[in-house]
Design a protein around this motif. Structure first.
Motif, PDB file in Angstrom:
ATOM      1  N   LEU A  65      64.685  68.860  41.525  1.00  0.00           N
ATOM      2  CA  LEU A  65      64.808  68.146  42.668  1.00  0.00           C
ATOM      3  C   LEU A  65      64.842  68.077  43.800  1.00  0.00           C
ATOM      4  N   LEU A  66      66.595  68.327  43.390  1.00  0.00           N
ATOM      5  CA  LEU A  66      67.615  68.289  44.508  1.00  0.00           C
ATOM      6  C   LEU A  66      67.787  70.211  45.270  1.00  0.00           C
ATOM      7  N   TRP A  67      67.817  70.614  44.481  1.00  0.00           N
ATOM      8  CA  TRP A  67      67.343  72.131  45.632  1.00  0.00           C
ATOM      9  C   TRP A  67      66.726  72.471  46.298  1.00  0.00           C
ATOM     10  N   PRO A  68      65.238  72.112  46.353  1.00  0.00           N
ATOM     11  CA  PRO A  68      64.335  71.849  47.380  1.00  0.00           C
ATOM     12  C   PRO A  68      65.469  71.813  48.927  1.00  0.00           C
ATOM     13  N   PHE A  69      65.958  70.641  48.916  1.00  0.00           N
ATOM     14  CA  PHE A  69      66.769  70.086  49.918  1.00  0.00           C
ATOM     15  C   PHE A  69      68.000  71.194  50.437  1.00  0.00           C
ATOM     16  N   VAL A  70      68.424  71.661  49.167  1.00  0.00           N
ATOM     17  CA  VAL A  70      69.580  72.761  49.187  1.00  0.00           C
ATOM     18  C   VAL A  70      68.774  73.880  50.293  1.00  0.00           C
ATOM     19  N   PHE A  71      67.790  74.582  50.315  1.00  0.00           N
ATOM     20  CA  PHE A  71      67.232  75.655  50.958  1.00  0.00           C
ATOM     21  C   PHE A  71      67.096  75.372  51.656  1.00  0.00           C
ATOM     22  N   LEU A  72      66.688  73.519  52.356  1.00  0.00           N
ATOM     23  CA  LEU A  72      65.563  73.119  53.381  1.00  0.00           C
ATOM     24  C   LEU A  72      66.799  73.456  54.543  1.00  0.00           C
ATOM     25  N   MET A  73      68.546  72.738  53.720  1.00  0.00           N
ATOM     26  CA  MET A  73      69.436  72.150  54.626  1.00  0.00           C
ATOM     27  C   MET A  73      70.145  73.792  55.321  1.00  0.00           C
ATOM     28  N   THR A  74      69.627  75.194  54.269  1.00  0.00           N
ATOM     29  CA  THR A  74      70.013  76.125  54.584  1.00  0.00           C
ATOM     30  C   THR A  74      69.150  76.532  55.752  1.00  0.00           C
ATOM     31  N   ASP A  75      67.734  76.548  55.468  1.00  0.00           N
ATOM     32  CA  ASP A  75      67.275  77.260  56.921  1.00  0.00           C
ATOM     33  C   ASP A  75      67.643  76.322  58.043  1.00  0.00           C
ATOM     34  N   LEU A 222      55.702  74.627  46.060  1.00  0.00           N
ATOM     35  CA  LEU A 222      55.042  72.963  46.147  1.00  0.00           C
ATOM     36  C   LEU A 222      56.055  72.172  47.430  1.00  0.00           C
ATOM     37  N   MET A 223      57.336  72.501  46.523  1.00  0.00           N
ATOM     38  CA  MET A 223      58.212  71.434  47.763  1.00  0.00           C
ATOM     39  C   MET A 223      58.416  71.486  49.208  1.00  0.00           C
ATOM     40  N   ALA A 224      58.888  72.994  48.901  1.00  0.00           N
ATOM     41  CA  ALA A 224      58.402  73.771  49.989  1.00  0.00           C
ATOM     42  C   ALA A 224      57.318  73.345  51.449  1.00  0.00           C
ATOM     43  N   PHE A 225      56.255  73.370  50.290  1.00  0.00           N
ATOM     44  CA  PHE A 225      54.919  72.722  51.839  1.00  0.00           C
ATOM     45  C   PHE A 225      55.400  71.954  51.785  1.00  0.00           C
ATOM     46  N   ALA A 226      55.570  71.155  50.549  1.00  0.00           N
ATOM     47  CA  ALA A 226      55.322  69.319  51.260  1.00  0.00           C
ATOM     48  C   ALA A 226      56.590  69.287  51.752  1.00  0.00           C
ATOM     49  N   LEU A 227      57.625  69.605  52.510  1.00  0.00           N
ATOM     50  CA  LEU A 227      58.676  69.210  52.953  1.00  0.00           C
ATOM     51  C   LEU A 227      58.956  70.248  54.620  1.00  0.00           C
ATOM     52  N   ILE A 228      57.541  70.341  54.694  1.00  0.00           N
ATOM     53  CA  ILE A 228      56.853  71.205  56.429  1.00  0.00           C
ATOM     54  C   ILE A 228      57.449  70.138  57.723  1.00  0.00           C
ATOM     55  N   PRO A 229      57.149  68.873  57.289  1.00  0.00           N
ATOM     56  CA  PRO A 229      57.041  67.878  58.358  1.00  0.00           C
ATOM     57  C   PRO A 229      58.526  67.434  58.479  1.00  0.00           C
ATOM     58  N   PHE A 230      59.192  67.470  57.135  1.00  0.00           N
ATOM     59  CA  PHE A 230      60.256  66.929  57.211  1.00  0.00           C
ATOM     60  C   PHE A 230      61.388  67.636  58.208  1.00  0.00           C
ATOM     61  N   ILE A 231      60.914  69.303  57.837  1.00  0.00           N
ATOM     62  CA  ILE A 231      61.765  70.618  58.913  1.00  0.00           C
ATOM     63  C   ILE A 231      61.544  69.713  60.771  1.00  0.00           C
ATOM     64  N   TYR A 232      60.147  69.257  60.898  1.00  0.00           N
ATOM     65  CA  TYR A 232      59.360  69.279  62.149  1.00  0.00           C
ATOM     66  C   TYR A 232      60.313  67.965  62.440  1.00  0.00           C
ATOM     67  N   LEU A 233      60.335  67.322  61.749  1.00  0.00           N
ATOM     68  CA  LEU A 233      61.525  65.302  62.292  1.00  0.00           C
ATOM     69  C   LEU A 233      62.880  66.641  62.326  1.00  0.00           C
ATOM     70  N   THR A 234      63.779  66.783  61.260  1.00  0.00           N
ATOM     71  CA  THR A 234      64.966  67.375  61.555  1.00  0.00           C
ATOM     72  C   THR A 234      65.313  67.539  62.617  1.00  0.00           C
ATOM     73  N   ARG A 235      64.145  69.053  62.909  1.00  0.00           N
ATOM     74  CA  ARG A 235      64.109  69.657  64.547  1.00  0.00           C
ATOM     75  C   ARG A 235      64.153  68.648  65.548  1.00  0.00           C
ATOM     76  N   ARG A 236      63.126  67.208  65.248  1.00  0.00           N
ATOM     77  CA  ARG A 236      62.939  66.211  66.662  1.00  0.00           C
ATOM     78  C   ARG A 236      64.039  66.240  67.044  1.00  0.00           C
ATOM     79  N   ALA A 237      65.241  65.745  65.906  1.00  0.00           N
ATOM     80  CA  ALA A 237      66.129  64.759  65.765  1.00  0.00           C
ATOM     81  C   ALA A 237      67.372  65.657  65.995  1.00  0.00           C
TER      82      ALA A 237
END
Length: 257
Positions: A65-75, A222-237
């Motif tokens: 449940l937590l690893w997708p956020f690790v990889f998101l922060m990695t990117d 599934l989580m990789a695609f679900a977190l795409i909006p969060f990528i752009y929100l983080t980028r905007r922030a």
């Protein structure tokens, strides 16, 4: 001369992103000892799926449940701080994970207080010391599998991310972030379970290993695609915090280091 080590916004940003990555990785390692059934957790009847001869409820490690956020922060770190930034926090995270397990093993070796055992017996835990040991005393095979898979996954993620970046430039951050995660986690998902549960003392049969690894990887996809909006929100922030000009300069420098 600025003598404040946290005076730079870029430094503070790196600390925040790195801390979020490291704490998610560390938590995932410790909670990952629990295997949960998805359908009952959601209040649904078992799907009775059949994969590689295995059937029943969809089972996952809690850590997934937590690893997708690790990889998101990695990117995200890769996007603004480059390969060196990811490599630094990856090695630091491994050190923190090892340190955490050393602390857990030292805690297990401490002689439990009698009242602690007695109070928890009254709460329905017959042997709290045994329960504590089972939860925090993950086997060396599990630890080795997790650390090995994490490092290999991070190295592959960085490499794929930069290859896609060469082709796309600063466009399509979702493609390099998601694409690098899909490739790295395909390898990560199978390595950790193979080392921990096939090579390790539990000696899982290959069909069981393939079924669980495939289900866990499917979740990460599934989580990789679900977190795409969060990528752009983080980028905007980040761009709002750093300023557009500085953020673009960081992205440009990150592509070369």
């Amino acid at each position: 001369m600025n003598t404040n080590p946290l005076g730079s916004r870029a430094t503070r940003l790196f600390v925040v992103l790195s801390a979020f990555l490291a704490v998610n990785a560390l938590c995932a390692e410790f909670v990952g000892v629990k295997i949960f059934a998805l359908e009952p957790t959601l209040g649904l009847d078992p799907l009775n799926w059949n994969l590689f001869g295995q059937s029943g409820s969809l089972s996952f490690t809690s850590g997934v449940l937590l690893w997708p956020f690790v990889f998101l922060m990695t990117d995200i770190i890769n996007e603004y701080f480059g390969r060196r930034g990811v490599q630094f926090i990856s090695w630091l995270t491994v050190g923190l994970i090892v340190y955490g397990f050393i602390a857990a093993y030292l805690s297990i070796s401490l002689v439990p207080a009698e009242f602690w055992i007695r109070v928890n017996q009254e709460r329905g835990v017959p042997d709290m010391q045994a329960a504590f040991s089972n939860i925090f005393g993950q086997g060396m095979w599990t630890i080795a599998g997790s650390v090995t898979a994490f490092l290999i996954g991070q190295l592959i993620d960085v490499s794929v991310f930069h290859r896609i970046r060469i082709l796309t430039g600063e466009r399509w951050i979702w493609l390099r972030a998601t694409g690098s995660t899909l490739v790295s986690q395909l390898i990560d998902s199978f390595i950790v379970l193979y080392i921990a549960f096939v090579l390790g003392p539990q000696q899982w049969p290959i069909p069981l290993f393939m079924a669980v690894a495939t289900v866990n990887y499917a979740y990460k996809v599934l989580m990789a695609f679900a977190l795409i909006p969060f990528i752009y929100l983080t980028r905007r922030a980040i761009h709002a915090y750093m300023g557009e000009e500085t953020a673009h300069e960081m992205q440009k420098q990150a592509s070369t280091v």
